[in-house]
Design a protein around this motif. Structure first.
Motif, short mmCIF file in Angstrom:
data_model
loop_
_atom_site.label_atom_id
_atom_site.label_comp_id
_atom_site.label_asym_id
_atom_site.label_seq_id
_atom_site.Cartn_x
_atom_site.Cartn_y
_atom_site.Cartn_z
N ALA A 22 21.14 62.64 72.56
CA ALA A 22 19.63 63.06 72.92
C ALA A 22 18.67 63.14 71.99
CB ALA A 22 19.70 64.65 73.28
N ILE A 74 17.05 72.01 71.64
CA ILE A 74 17.29 72.12 72.81
C ILE A 74 17.39 70.60 73.36
CG2 ILE A 74 14.83 72.03 73.82
CD1 ILE A 74 15.77 73.85 76.13
N ALA A 75 18.50 70.42 74.12
CA ALA A 75 19.06 69.14 74.59
C ALA A 75 19.61 68.93 75.90
CB ALA A 75 19.60 68.33 73.40
N VAL A 76 19.35 67.98 76.37
CA VAL A 76 20.03 67.62 77.86
C VAL A 76 20.38 66.16 77.99
CG1 VAL A 76 19.59 67.36 80.28
CG2 VAL A 76 18.79 69.58 79.02
N GLY A 82 15.39 65.72 83.91
CA GLY A 82 14.63 65.88 84.96
C GLY A 82 15.25 66.54 86.09
N LEU A 83 16.21 67.40 85.84
CA LEU A 83 16.98 68.25 86.99
C LEU A 83 16.83 69.66 86.93
CD1 LEU A 83 20.18 66.02 87.05
CD2 LEU A 83 18.41 65.86 88.56
N GLY A 84 16.04 69.95 85.88
CA GLY A 84 16.00 71.39 85.67
C GLY A 84 16.70 72.10 84.61
N LEU A 85 17.56 71.20 84.08
CA LEU A 85 18.40 71.68 82.97
C LEU A 85 17.93 72.57 81.78
CD1 LEU A 85 21.68 69.29 83.18
CD2 LEU A 85 21.56 71.84 83.55
N GLY A 86 16.80 71.46 81.19
CA GLY A 86 15.95 71.96 80.35
C GLY A 86 15.37 73.28 80.20
N GLY A 87 14.81 73.48 81.56
CA GLY A 87 14.16 74.80 82.17
C GLY A 87 15.09 75.68 81.89
N GLU A 108 9.35 73.93 67.29
CA GLU A 108 8.56 72.71 66.92
C GLU A 108 8.92 71.60 67.88
OE1 GLU A 108 10.87 73.88 64.26
OE2 GLU A 108 9.32 75.55 63.87
N ASN A 113 6.88 63.57 71.96
CA ASN A 113 7.91 64.00 72.94
C ASN A 113 7.26 64.56 74.13
OD1 ASN A 113 10.09 65.25 74.47
ND2 ASN A 113 10.91 65.95 72.37
N ALA A 115 8.41 64.92 77.17
CA ALA A 115 9.12 65.64 78.14
C ALA A 115 9.41 67.17 77.64
CB ALA A 115 10.62 64.97 78.40
N ARG A 118 6.01 68.98 77.77
CA ARG A 118 5.51 69.24 79.30
C ARG A 118 6.37 70.67 79.69
NH1 ARG A 118 3.20 67.39 83.78
NH2 ARG A 118 4.18 67.88 85.75
N TYR A 120 7.56 72.69 77.50
CA TYR A 120 7.03 74.13 76.86
C TYR A 120 5.82 74.56 77.65
CZ TYR A 120 10.56 72.60 73.72
OH TYR A 120 11.90 72.23 73.10
N ARG A 122 4.41 73.93 80.39
CA ARG A 122 4.76 74.63 81.96
C ARG A 122 5.03 76.09 81.92
NH1 ARG A 122 4.33 72.32 87.25
NH2 ARG A 122 6.50 72.49 87.67
#
Ligand SMILES: CC(C)(COP(=O)(O)OP(=O)(O)OC[C@H]1O[C@@H](n2cnc3c(N)ncnc32)[C@H](O)[C@@H]1OP(=O)(O)O)[C@@H](O)C(=O)NCCC(=O)NCCS
Length: 148
Positions: A22, A74-76, A82-87, A108, A113, A115, A118, A120, A122
């Motif tokens: 990642a 945070i890492a996916v 893009g599948l919502g895992l980060g959220g 930070e 970056n 992605a 966006r 944070y 959102r």
């Protein structure tokens, strides 16, 4: 649906692999990840799919003297982006911070970056500071904060 749970030392190999997949710079070393899993003031959360495949992680740092928690990482997995895992990981980190009585979450992110920024913005994070020359390659960090 991913399963989210606190990391154990048994997740160490998969967490090191995720860190390499990642992040291109500023990677956490194995011993730092091990320390975070064991630390009483850090929470490492992992996201698993298909039972036992680790596809994401978040690291939260707290201090006894402060109601402000820090999302240290945070890492996916790139092939699961893009599948919502980060959220979902961010939700879980916020819930964990709230559970410890924290009132704000700060983080930070590299200024390049897209992605991360966006994700944070959102979710109601606002940029409150810029730290020049923050990352290994000289990139500046944007600091974000959200009231929990
Ligand atoms: C940042 C990261 C955790 C986001 O994880 P994710 O699972 O893709 O996040 P989500 O699926 O919840 O998507 C978050 C938002 O970013 C957007 N996004 C995903 N990949 C993107 C990209 N390459 N460029 C721009 N936006 C992107 C999504 O569309 C989504 O926005 P939306 O809610 O408006 O649709 C992930 O990209 C990652 O691990 N990156 C590498 C490590 C990193 O940079 N971590 C953050 C350091 S602070």
């Amino acid at each position: 649906m991913p399963e989210l749970r606190p990391a154990t030392l048994g997740d160490l190999d998969a967490l090191v692999a995720l860190e390499h997949a990642a992040f291109a710079t500023d990677r956490a070393e194995r011993r730092a990840i091990r320390h975070a899993i064991r630390s009483a003031t850090m929470d490492v959360l992992v996201a698993l799919i298909d039972g036992d495949m680790l596809v994401g992680a978040a690291v939260l740092e707290r201090r006894k003297v402060s109601r402000i928690a820090r999302l240290a990482s945070i890492a996916v997995a790139p092939n699961r982006g893009g599948l919502g895992l980060g959220g979902k990981l961010l939700d879980a980190a916020e819930e964990t911070a709230r559970g410890h009585g924290c009132e704000r979450l700060r983080l930070e992110v590299r200024a390049d970056n897209g992605a991360g920024i966006r994700l944070y913005e959102r979710r109601g994070y606002t940029r409150f500071a810029v730290r020049p020359d923050y990352y290994e390659d000289g990139m500046e960090a944007w600091r974000y904060e959200r009231r929990l």
